[in-house]
Write an enzyme that holds these catalytic residues in place. Structure first.
Site, PDB file in Angstrom:
ATOM      1  CB  CYS A   3      -9.252   5.636 -27.691  1.00 12.89           C
ATOM      2  SG  CYS A   3     -10.303   4.368 -27.909  1.00 12.89           S
ATOM      3  CD  GLU A  19     -12.893  -1.999 -27.473  1.00 11.71           C
ATOM      4  OE1 GLU A  19     -12.158  -1.763 -26.304  1.00 11.71           O
ATOM      5  OE2 GLU A  19     -14.026  -2.139 -27.507  1.00 11.71           O
ATOM      6  CG  HIS A  56      -2.244  -0.590   0.905  1.00  8.50           C
ATOM      7  ND1 HIS A  56      -2.972  -1.312   1.532  1.00  8.50           N
ATOM      8  CD2 HIS A  56      -3.163  -0.014  -0.030  1.00  8.50           C
ATOM      9  CE1 HIS A  56      -4.080  -1.713   0.926  1.00  8.50           C
ATOM     10  NE2 HIS A  56      -4.289  -0.744   0.070  1.00  8.50           N
ATOM     11  CG  ASP A 102     -10.667  -4.846 -24.556  1.00 12.21           C
ATOM     12  OD1 ASP A 102     -10.305  -5.518 -23.825  1.00 12.21           O
ATOM     13  OD2 ASP A 102     -11.469  -3.849 -24.491  1.00 12.21           O
TER      14      ASP A 102
HETATM   15  C1  PEP Z   1      -9.176  -0.406 -25.323  1.00 19.65           C
HETATM   16  O1  PEP Z   1      -9.862  -1.489 -25.117  1.00 19.65           O
HETATM   17  O2  PEP Z   1      -8.277  -0.096 -25.724  1.00 19.65           O
HETATM   18  C2  PEP Z   1     -10.368   0.659 -24.817  1.00 19.65           C
HETATM   19  C3  PEP Z   1      -9.865   1.710 -24.940  1.00 19.65           C
HETATM   20  O3  PEP Z   1     -11.316   0.472 -24.162  1.00 19.65           O
HETATM   21  P1  PEP Z   1     -11.409   0.063 -22.716  1.00 19.65           P
HETATM   22  O4  PEP Z   1      -9.951   0.148 -22.180  1.00 19.65           O
HETATM   23  O5  PEP Z   1     -12.245   0.834 -21.741  1.00 19.65           O
HETATM   24  O6  PEP Z   1     -11.763  -1.349 -22.515  1.00 19.65           O
HETATM   25 MG    MG Z   2     -11.911  -2.088 -24.638  1.00 20.70          MG
END
Ligand code: PEP
Ligand code: MG
Length: 894
Positions: A817, A746, A509, A770
């Site tokens: 993203c 993804e 922690h 993902d």
């Molecule tokens: C991803 O999978 O890269 C994404 C942006 O979605 P999350 O991380 O929310 O699953």
């Molecule tokens: Mg994702």
């Protein structure tokens, strides 16, 4: 049937324990005796006050069914002649269950009475008997004590379904079993129930009101767990508890340092503690292990950083002299990244001595409660001013300070004549030993919390300040054997520059807190660090895993210079953050931010984000009992849109299921939730939720600021289904504006048919978190595989390349993203592959923009093409470093 509830807080025992034959032999009737804590006697049921003793120490009540109940405060208290007692009701009064009947002064009683034990019994035993007696347990006011059963033919009813033990069994679906958080949720639920619930597993049993006992059962994912209770509402309570456990969502489990919401905050900012932060930070922590993150989460704007890992840093621990200078250098394990220059403040903690024998049960009981009150009050004050990881630690301490079993165990020891300090230490250490024996690292973290809390209460008992930490001078580097979380959160963070611990672990922690505070920390430096003198100059370079003690002037000046350069660089990056971002050869690259709340939107704008490329709306749906209404969603989306000040807002529809379950939406049991109902699949499975969300989005003004992003798309049919609903809702609301709709790439499936998906949408956004998980077939939260789950794997890069090429053919924009967009090593490769929009961790916008300004598209293309042909992610990283470091003229670890 009548149920009697406890009139007092205290320890409930059998009447046999009463040091008075009249009560012990039940000459006045059957019941229980309570050793009280506190000063007020409450009504155990609704009824009428039949009599109050003239010396005010006893009250008789007639319940509505005719049962007559005597409450007798203490033994031989009649002799006090009313001194120390104050009646709050009168004979003939109608009282409600829980109403205060009598006040008493525990000190007066403790001094003058034979015992404080307070019998509560049924005096008309010829008509009533008692059943389901709770004895040998700690009770609070209002807890169930026993049932009162009429003997004239109603005995059968006492043994009917409602008083028989009810039992429910189920398999625990929680990924990490019953660890601290689920245990706390169960305990809180159980505390609110009138029936006592027992949880059993592995042949062991725990009172459901005790989080510590629940954890000690060692229930793991897939274990059988049985819950049982008696009483009129037992079955309903058990059913609710089962649903609660089945519905508990786990935070996406990630690399240990960042797995906790808000644990690691970019740039050392104290984070609001959202799960979104945990997700992005999980990705960054994996990068940190690959050596691309510095300054407790701040990304190095450069490629010159060598691929050092925590393992490299901590692999050896040596004390040595640097050539040419009398400099001691110790090596440790990185707990929080960064560079610090400051003076040593040593902290020596001595074991607190306790005496075993108590000074009377009344005195020790009162002291115990006082000390817990002191600690609880201080923790509540701290909790008010803390957030993120610090708040989590304090919440755990608050849970344990009132843990049913811990407290009961200490009280039992006190009632056997032990001192409060001895009793508390014994109770804590017994629980800590049980948790340690489970051999589960998650439980070991809780052991640290328990031991921390032990000393807080012991210090409060001894009247000392709760935390014996020296006042920090400016630029203090704390040196200690180990540090307790409570000690760390009590320190003046503005003065604390670094932490060096002889012991400790990188996932403790304290490590999490240090990272969240932006304070560089090394642990496991070994005992040699304890001989550092107070006030000695130190250079703590956790990137190198090294502590330099009393450096010479040259080394000190060099470290100061590096610090200054870093600060200046960060300042100039911030200053340029609001300028549009172009590569050195003029190509426009948009840098957006990933968001989860209004507060983050404000941070993003302050850091120069050009919009939101991913609003993770699922975080509005978590931590609640029911889905947010259309109005609530509208309020959130509108707030974020306003905070973005007309910048684009990409709202992702609900991405729940899999690693983000929500309690009120029980999904069918899934063998492998990552491959189950997730993302858009869940929305199409529950179109009612999707419709409400689309309505809320379409009601944001100006509506054209919003774009809709669909998660986990695997084929065009899913997009068409959502589009149909979007059109319907648009017509319902009379919105003429067509919103842009995007698909997240993804899954390998969507990357492979990206062209067909691009035809259906206005833009694509690649979720590399993902995409990496599904391409490499490695769970994104798997701690053992964390260093291999790398979005720079050539397989992932080839899928990104396919996606961008396919989208280009359809003239559709591709954004990234996922976490890869926040990694400096990946940014030139992504640009080289054709990505023109990045959506990143809000606080990283300035560094990434400044990095992009140094790149040329041509060099990026060349780099990307070579990266596509590599064999491994390591080879891609090495390539990125080699290719870009000389061009940028950066020093390693700059
Ligand atoms: C991803 O999978 O890269 C994404 C942006 O979605 P999350 O991380 O929310 O699953
Ligand atoms: Mg994702």
């Amino acid at each position: 049937m009548l149920t009697l509830h406890s009139p007092l807080r205290g320890w409930c025992s059998s009447l046999d324990e009463t040091p008075d034959e009249v009560f012990a032999q039940r000459l006045l009737g059957d019941g229980v005796a309570i050793d009280p804590i506190g000063d007020t006697l409450h009504a155990p049921c609704d009824g009428e006050v039949v009599s109050i003793a003239s010396s005010k120490h006893a009250v008789a009540i007639r319940a509505d069914n005719g049962a007559e109940i005597l409450l007798h405060v203490g033994i031989d208290t009649v002799a006090l002649g009313g001194v120390g007692f104050e009646s709050l009701v009168q004979a003939g009064d109608r009282v409600r269950r829980g109403q205060a009947l009598l006040k008493f002064d525990l000190d007066v009683l403790a001094g003058g009475a034979k015992s404080l034990l307070t019998p509560l019994l049924i005096t008309n035993g010829e008509r009533f008997s008692i059943a389901n007696v709770c004895a040998g347990a700690s009770v609070d006011v209002g807890d169930v004590l026993f049932d009162v059963v009429a003997v004239d033919g109603e005995i059968a009813a006492a043994i009917d379904g409602s008083s028989q033990e009810q039992t429910l069994g189920f398999v625990v679906p929680l990924e990490h079993g019953i660890h601290a958080r689920p245990a706390a949720l169960i305990a809180n639920f159980a505390k609110a129930q009138s029936s006592e619930i027992t949880v059993s597993a592995h042949g062991r049993h725990a009172n459901a009101r005790s989080a510590v006992s629940l954890m000690a059962l060692g229930v793991k994912h897939g274990d059988e767990m049985t819950i049982s209770a008696r009483g009129p509402s037992a079955l309903a309570a058990l059913e609710q508890l089962k649903q609660l456990v089945l519905g508990i969502r786990e935070a996406p489990h990630a690399a240990p340092i960042s797995a906790k919401p808000g644990a690691l905050s970019p740039g050392g900012a104290r984070d609001g503690g959202s799960l979104r932060a945990a997700q992005d930070m999980a990705q960054l922590a994996a990068s940190a292990r690959r050596g691309v993150v510095g300054d407790a989460g701040t990304v190095h704007a450069g490629f010159g950083v060598s691929g050092r890992s925590e393992g490299d840093a901590g692999g050896e621990r040596a004390v040595g002299m640097l050539p040419g200078a009398a400099i001691n250098r110790l090596r440790g394990v990185i707990a929080s990244r960064g560079l610090a220059v400051g003076r040593a403040v040593t902290l020596k903690v001595e074991e607190i001595a306790v005496v075993e024998a108590g000074r009377g049960i009344g005195h020790e009981s009162a002291e115990f409660e006082r000390a817990r009150d002191v600690v609880r009050t201080r923790l509540n004050q701290l909790a008010e001013h803390s957030q993120g990881a610090a708040k989590e630690v304090i919440t755990a301490h608050l849970e344990f300070i009132d843990d049913w079993e811990l407290v009961a165990s200490a009280r039992r020891a006190i009632s056997r004549g032990k001192s409060a300090a001895f009793a508390w230490r014994r109770a804590v250490r017994d629980s800590a030993d049980t948790l340690r024996a489970l051999g589960d690292p998650r439980m070991s973290e809780r052991v640290d919390d328990l031991i921390d809390l032990e000393s807080q209460v012991l210090l409060a008992l001894s009247g000392e300040a709760p935390v014996s930490i020296p006042m920090l001078p400016d630029r203090a580097i704390l040196v200690a054997e180990d540090l307790k979380p409570s000690q760390l959160v009590s320190l003046d963070a503005t003065k604390l520059t670094g932490i060096c611990l002889a012991g400790g672990g990188p996932t403790s922690h304290v490590a999490i807190l240090a990272a969240a505070m932006g304070v560089p920390a090394l642990v496991a430096l070994g005992p040699a660090v304890l001989s550092v003198e107070d006030g000695a100059w130190l250079v703590l370079d956790t990137e190198q895993g090294a502590l330099t003690i009393s450096p010479d002037q040259t080394a000190l000046a060099a470290a100061e210079q590096t610090l200054t350069q870093r600060r200046q660089r960060q300042q100039s990056e911030r200053a340029a953050a609001h300028i549009d971002c172009r590569t050195a050869d003029g190509e426009r690259i948009e840098v957006f931010a990933n968001l989860g709340s209004v507060a983050e939107a404000q941070v993003a704008v302050a850091h120069g984000a050009e919009g939101c490329g991913l609003l993770r709306t699922e975080f509005l749906f978590l931590d609640r009992d029911s889905p947010p209404s259309e109005e609530e969603q509208l309020q959130q989306y509108q707030g974020i849109a306003q905070a973005l000040e007309h910048r684009p807002l990409v709202i992702r529809t609900l991405d729940i299921g899999g690693d983000k379950p929500i309690p009120y939406l029980p999904l069918p049991a899934e063998e492998n939730p990552a491959l189950g109902l997730r993302g858009v699949r869940t929305s199409l499975w529950r179109p009612d939720l999707l419709r409400v969300q689309l309505r809320a989005i379409l009601r944001v003004r100006p509506v054209e600021q919003c774009r809709v992003l669909l998660p986990m798309i695997t084929d065009p049919a899913e997009i068409r289904a959502v589009r149909r609903m979007l059109d319907e809702v648009r017509k319902e609301l009379g919105v003429a504006q067509l919103l842009q709709v995007g698909a997240m790439i993804e899954t390998p499936a969507s990357a492979v048919i990206a062209g067909r998906i691009a035809r259906e949408v206005d833009f694509l956004s690649i979720g590399t978190n993902d995409l990496t998980q599904y391409t490499l077939a490695m769970d994104r939260g798997h701690a053992e595989l964390a260093h291999r789950i790398d979005g720079l794997h050539p397989a992932v890069l080839n899928l990104i390349a396919m996606t961008v090429d396919a989208a280009d053919e359809h003239h559709k924009l591709v954004a990234v993203c996922g976490g890869l967009a926040s990694e400096p090593a990946a940014v030139p490769i992504l640009i080289g592959l054709g990505v023109r929009e990045l959506s990143v961790v809000p606080t990283l916008v300035p560094q990434l923009k400044s990095l992009i300004r140094t790149l040329t598209v041509e060099a990026c293309r060349e780099l990307a093409q070579r990266a596509l042909t590599m064999d491994t992610a390591e080879a891609v990283r090495a390539l990125a470093n080699d290719a870009m470091a000389p061009a940028r003229g950066l020093q390693p670890a700059d």
